[in-house]
Motif scaffolding. Structure first.
Motif, PDB file in Angstrom:
ATOM      1  N   LEU A 212       0.838  -1.205   0.000  1.00  0.00           N
ATOM      2  CA  LEU A 212       0.000   0.000   0.000  1.00  0.00           C
ATOM      3  C   LEU A 212       0.866   1.246   0.000  1.00  0.00           C
ATOM      4  N   LEU A 213       1.865   1.286   0.866  1.00  0.00           N
ATOM      5  CA  LEU A 213       2.734   2.464   0.913  1.00  0.00           C
ATOM      6  C   LEU A 213       3.453   2.643  -0.425  1.00  0.00           C
ATOM      7  N   ALA A 214       3.943   1.551  -0.999  1.00  0.00           N
ATOM      8  CA  ALA A 214       4.661   1.643  -2.271  1.00  0.00           C
ATOM      9  C   ALA A 214       3.743   2.099  -3.398  1.00  0.00           C
ATOM     10  N   SER A 215       2.503   1.599  -3.435  1.00  0.00           N
ATOM     11  CA  SER A 215       1.588   1.972  -4.518  1.00  0.00           C
ATOM     12  C   SER A 215       1.117   3.416  -4.393  1.00  0.00           C
ATOM     13  N   VAL A 216       0.959   3.912  -3.175  1.00  0.00           N
ATOM     14  CA  VAL A 216       0.630   5.332  -2.986  1.00  0.00           C
ATOM     15  C   VAL A 216       1.762   6.202  -3.525  1.00  0.00           C
ATOM     16  N   TYR A 217       2.998   5.839  -3.185  1.00  0.00           N
ATOM     17  CA  TYR A 217       4.150   6.581  -3.699  1.00  0.00           C
ATOM     18  C   TYR A 217       4.210   6.496  -5.232  1.00  0.00           C
ATOM     19  N   LEU A 218       3.935   5.318  -5.788  1.00  0.00           N
ATOM     20  CA  LEU A 218       4.020   5.129  -7.235  1.00  0.00           C
ATOM     21  C   LEU A 218       3.043   6.027  -7.981  1.00  0.00           C
ATOM     22  N   LEU A 219       1.774   5.990  -7.566  1.00  0.00           N
ATOM     23  CA  LEU A 219       0.773   6.786  -8.276  1.00  0.00           C
ATOM     24  C   LEU A 219       1.014   8.276  -8.092  1.00  0.00           C
ATOM     25  N   ALA A 220       1.464   8.674  -6.904  1.00  0.00           N
ATOM     26  CA  ALA A 220       1.749  10.094  -6.671  1.00  0.00           C
ATOM     27  C   ALA A 220       2.926  10.552  -7.522  1.00  0.00           C
ATOM     28  N   SER A 221       3.881   9.662  -7.771  1.00  0.00           N
ATOM     29  CA  SER A 221       5.062  10.028  -8.569  1.00  0.00           C
ATOM     30  C   SER A 221       4.694  10.407  -9.992  1.00  0.00           C
ATOM     31  N   GLY A 222       3.551   9.945 -10.465  1.00  0.00           N
ATOM     32  CA  GLY A 222       3.101  10.333 -11.798  1.00  0.00           C
ATOM     33  C   GLY A 222       2.752  11.801 -11.909  1.00  0.00           C
ATOM     34  N   TYR A 223       2.627  12.476 -10.779  1.00  0.00           N
ATOM     35  CA  TYR A 223       2.290  13.912 -10.756  1.00  0.00           C
ATOM     36  C   TYR A 223       3.421  14.706 -10.101  1.00  0.00           C
ATOM     37  N   TRP A 224       4.623  14.226 -10.260  1.00  0.00           N
ATOM     38  CA  TRP A 224       5.808  14.800  -9.607  1.00  0.00           C
ATOM     39  C   TRP A 224       5.906  16.309  -9.813  1.00  0.00           C
ATOM     40  N   SER A 225       5.707  16.761 -11.018  1.00  0.00           N
ATOM     41  CA  SER A 225       5.890  18.186 -11.324  1.00  0.00           C
ATOM     42  C   SER A 225       4.783  19.060 -10.752  1.00  0.00           C
ATOM     43  N   PHE A 226       3.709  18.458 -10.220  1.00  0.00           N
ATOM     44  CA  PHE A 226       2.614  19.242  -9.639  1.00  0.00           C
ATOM     45  C   PHE A 226       2.896  19.646  -8.198  1.00  0.00           C
ATOM     46  N   SER A 227       4.037  19.250  -7.679  1.00  0.00           N
ATOM     47  CA  SER A 227       4.452  19.657  -6.336  1.00  0.00           C
ATOM     48  C   SER A 227       5.610  20.632  -6.451  1.00  0.00           C
ATOM     49  N   GLU A 228       5.456  21.800  -5.852  1.00  0.00           N
ATOM     50  CA  GLU A 228       6.535  22.782  -5.891  1.00  0.00           C
ATOM     51  C   GLU A 228       7.780  22.251  -5.196  1.00  0.00           C
ATOM     52  N   ALA A 229       7.574  21.474  -4.127  1.00  0.00           N
ATOM     53  CA  ALA A 229       8.718  20.939  -3.391  1.00  0.00           C
ATOM     54  C   ALA A 229       9.463  19.877  -4.192  1.00  0.00           C
ATOM     55  N   LEU A 230       8.734  19.104  -5.023  1.00  0.00           N
ATOM     56  CA  LEU A 230       9.362  18.023  -5.781  1.00  0.00           C
ATOM     57  C   LEU A 230       9.851  18.466  -7.156  1.00  0.00           C
ATOM     58  N   ALA A 231       9.224  19.488  -7.713  1.00  0.00           N
ATOM     59  CA  ALA A 231       9.532  19.896  -9.087  1.00  0.00           C
ATOM     60  C   ALA A 231      11.003  20.235  -9.266  1.00  0.00           C
ATOM     61  N   SER A 232      11.628  20.786  -8.231  1.00  0.00           N
ATOM     62  CA  SER A 232      13.038  21.173  -8.335  1.00  0.00           C
ATOM     63  C   SER A 232      13.981  20.038  -7.933  1.00  0.00           C
ATOM     64  N   ALA A 233      13.418  18.920  -7.475  1.00  0.00           N
ATOM     65  CA  ALA A 233      14.246  17.786  -7.053  1.00  0.00           C
ATOM     66  C   ALA A 233      14.321  16.752  -8.167  1.00  0.00           C
TER      67      ALA A 233
END
Length: 677
Positions: A212-233
């Motif tokens: 469950l934790l891995a799949s939540v991370y996986l699906l969220a990673s598809g929207y990586w650029s929609f996070s200001e904190a992640l977009a620059s990482a």
């Protein structure tokens, strides 16, 4: 206010939420405030408590009980069962999300006798038994579950190391990915309970099921650029995360919980559109496991009257709905019968009360909570109509009877008419807020997958009608004209839908079936083109098909991953090779079937026939099954006639074009049979 006094009472935000205020050692900001990136203040005065009164109105003094309202935890220490947690927690009295135990539904005819578990006879037997007692929890006079310890089940000892691996795979970006998931994915696909998830995550990630934790991370990673904190990482390599999610699911199934079902649903969602590494198995395999898990966890039963927390009742009903949707759409897309029957699935339709999250996230680029709830509920009601279709015109018994019938159109129309009325009423009653042209500023909209699902159901119905028209010799010309006009209108609707999608639709959440739905619309257009009686109509349909594929390509290049997967599936379908009945095996390699090579050698002979042949005027006296069987040959041959690739393949494989001698002979006989007199 001193730091010592601050830690002795909850912060203002936790007090308003009525949730436990948790701080970690060495940190003055509580976990929830840090998660929501908000100020952790202790300025507001405690609210006055209501003191109990006697029947005459006098205040009754309560005995003072000293209780700590703040729990200090360290990540990785773990906890005992949730019932022993100090302070308030949503997870107390949970059945399906226990931390150290799992539950299994006890059916009415189970060999485990739970009906007499409270009797004197049962107590006497238990005292004389050498076996360990079996714990049973009744949630209703008719329904009971065994409570089984997780310890000792296969793979249980691997969970903590797996969770550590999952955290390392996301390079410390877990909290931001969780925020991203609940901003974009969860509103459109509400199979988690947000507050329960965040309560557990605030304590430690080691409370979660690894898949469950891995799949939540996986699906969220598809929207990586929609996070200001992640977009620059830098985005980490997710291949390890995929492998951990899929492999750990097979271990977790041995101790099934609601989190196991949630993980399987999310993994199926990700795997359906993963063209880079789809992994072993298929969505159909996961659906089979999901249905089995659902029956074992009692998700086929309505929990409204059960002795459970209210949040778990709503979660169970949403999960039941999600599994039912997955089963029916998997059945449609694979051509297999569904595994769930409505007679054995006793769950009432969803209501607004089953969705606890109401507040909208104001962050730019988030999904709309209210719209997502409506889309999910209407997807469920559309799936009920799909269930009727699967049980009538797509059932094996009806298809066999239709195959034997001389007039295939009349019995099919009799079945289709009431279902078409249901589809029309369903579409007419859609709320205005989930119409395609109703959008909110700077928000993502998940309405697209619902509209695509509706168009796909319509297309599948009319594809059957077009097939029946082509296989019926004595046709009523008026009926044929009306049916074909309606079918072409559905195909045009599908093309225009894809063309009119906006960026806020394409970037949003799309259901696992969406890529295959796009493929079915394409195949429907091919069927219309292959059965067109006039050259002008064929040219128009060919043009629309080209426009459709071009739009899929442009949108996929713009980031619509499900459309990229659809193009891959369309390309694969054009490489199908027919093996003759005498073949023991098909040894043709993917390279050999490239570009429709199987029908290449017959291009000069087939193309003129397809240009002349009219089903309405020239198929009298010919075998309609032979006509339908060789439509695919004609379409492939025309598509590649005269191309440079066709000539190269012809030179490489000779005049047989990949057929063996038996296949060539059979084709020649059928070709002679279907020529016009």
């Amino acid at each position: 206010m001193s730091e010592q006094l601050k830690r002795a009472r909850p912060c203002d935000a936790c007090r308003r939420r009525k949730t436990k205020c948790v701080t970690e050692d060495g940190n003055s900001i509580c976990v929830l405030c840090r998660f929501h990136a908000q100020e952790c203040t202790h300025d507001e005065a405690p609210r006055p408590r209501k003191r109990p009164t006697s029947s005459d109105g006098a205040v009754v003094d309560e005995p003072k009980v000293k209780r700590s309202r703040t729990t200090v935890t360290r990540p990785g220490t773990g906890i005992e069962e949730y019932d022993t947690l100090p302070g308030p927690s949503l997870l107390k009295r949970t059945l399906g999300l226990q931390n150290l135990h799992h539950s299994q539904y006890v059916g009415p005819n189970s060999v485990l006798d739970v009906t007499s578990c409270g009797s004197q006879f049962n107590q006497d037997v238990r005292r004389n038994s050498v076996s360990a007692p079996v714990k049973v929890r009744f949630v209703h006079p008719l329904h009971a579950f065994t409570i089984v310890p997780d310890a000792g089940t296969p793979g249980h000892g691997l969970e903590n190391p797996l969770l550590d691996e999952i955290e390392r795979a996301v390079c410390g970006n877990g909290p931001e990915l969780v925020r991203l998931y609940f901003r974009i994915v969860h509103p459109a696909f509400p199979i988690l309970h947000k507050e329960v998830f965040l309560e557990k995550y605030a304590r430690t990630y080691k409370e979660f099921s690894p898949p469950l934790l891995a799949s939540v991370y996986l699906l969220a990673s598809g929207y990586w650029s929609f996070s200001e904190a992640l977009a620059s990482a830098a985005k980490p390599d997710l291949s390890k995360l995929k492998q951990l999610a899929r492999s750990s699911l097979q271990h977790t199934i041995k101790r099934p919980k609601l989190s196991t079902v949630q993980a399987a649903l999310l993994i199926a969602q990700h795997q359906a559109t993963d063209t880079v590494d789809p992994g072993e198995g298929s969505v159909g395999d996961l659906t089979l496991q999901l249905v089995d898990l659902a029956y074992g966890l009692g998700l086929h039963l309505d929990p409204s009257d059960w002795d459970l927390p209210e949040w778990e009742k709503g979660l169970r009903r949403r999960l039941s709905c999600a599994i039912h949707i997955q089963d029916k759409w998997t059945a449609l897309l694979t051509g297999r019968p569904p595994m769930i029957s409505l007679e054995a699935w006793d769950v009432d339709p969803l209501t607004d009360a089953d969705f606890p999250e109401q507040s909208e996230d104001a962050t730019t680029g988030s999904s709309e909570v209210e719209k997502g709830r409506l889309v999910f509920m209407h997807m469920a009601s559309l799936t009920v109509i799909l269930h009727s279709l699967l049980g009538t015109i797509f059932s094996p018994s009806f298809q066999r009877g239709l195959f034997r019938a001389v007039d295939k159109v009349s019995p099919l129309l009799a079945k289709v008419k009431p279902l078409q009325i249901q589809l029309k009423e369903w579409f007419a009653t859609l709320p205005e807020s989930i119409k395609m042209d109703t959008v909110a500023g700077m928000k993502l909209s998940s309405v697209g997958y619902l509209r695509l699902a509706y168009l796909t159901v319509e297309v599948c119905v009319h594809r059957q009608l077009i097939k029946a028209l082509s296989e019926t010799s004595a046709l009523d010309s008026t009926v044929a004209t009306i049916c074909r006009a309606a079918a072409k209108e559905r195909f045009s609707n599908g093309v225009e839908f894809v063309q009119h999608l906006q960026a806020l639709h394409l970037a949003s959440f799309w259901y696992f079936s969406s890529s295959q739905c796009c493929v079915l619309i394409h195949h429907f257009g091919r069927a219309l083109e292959a059965t067109a009686s006039q050259a002008e109509e064929r040219t128009q349909l060919a043009q629309r098909l080209s426009e459709y594929k071009w739009t899929l390509k442009v949108n996929s290049e713009a980031g619509a991953g499900f459309m990229k997967h659809a193009l891959t599936l369309i390309d694969q379908s054009s490489r199908v090779v027919l093996a003759s009945s005498g073949d023991r095996s098909v040894t043709t390699s993917p390279a050999e079937v490239r570009e429709g090579m199987a029908s290449l050698a017959f291009t000069p002979y087939i193309a003129p026939v397809t240009q002349q042949y009219s089903y309405e005027s020239q198929n009298n006296g010919h075998d309609p099954d032979a006509l339908g069987a060789h439509e695919s040959h004609f379409g492939q041959a025309e598509a590649f006639a005269g191309s440079e690739a066709a000539w190269d393949l012809h030179q490489q494989f000779g005049d047989y074009g990949g057929f063996d001698a038996g296949g060539l002979s059979a084709f020649a006989e059928d070709y002679a049979a279907v020529q016009p007199p």
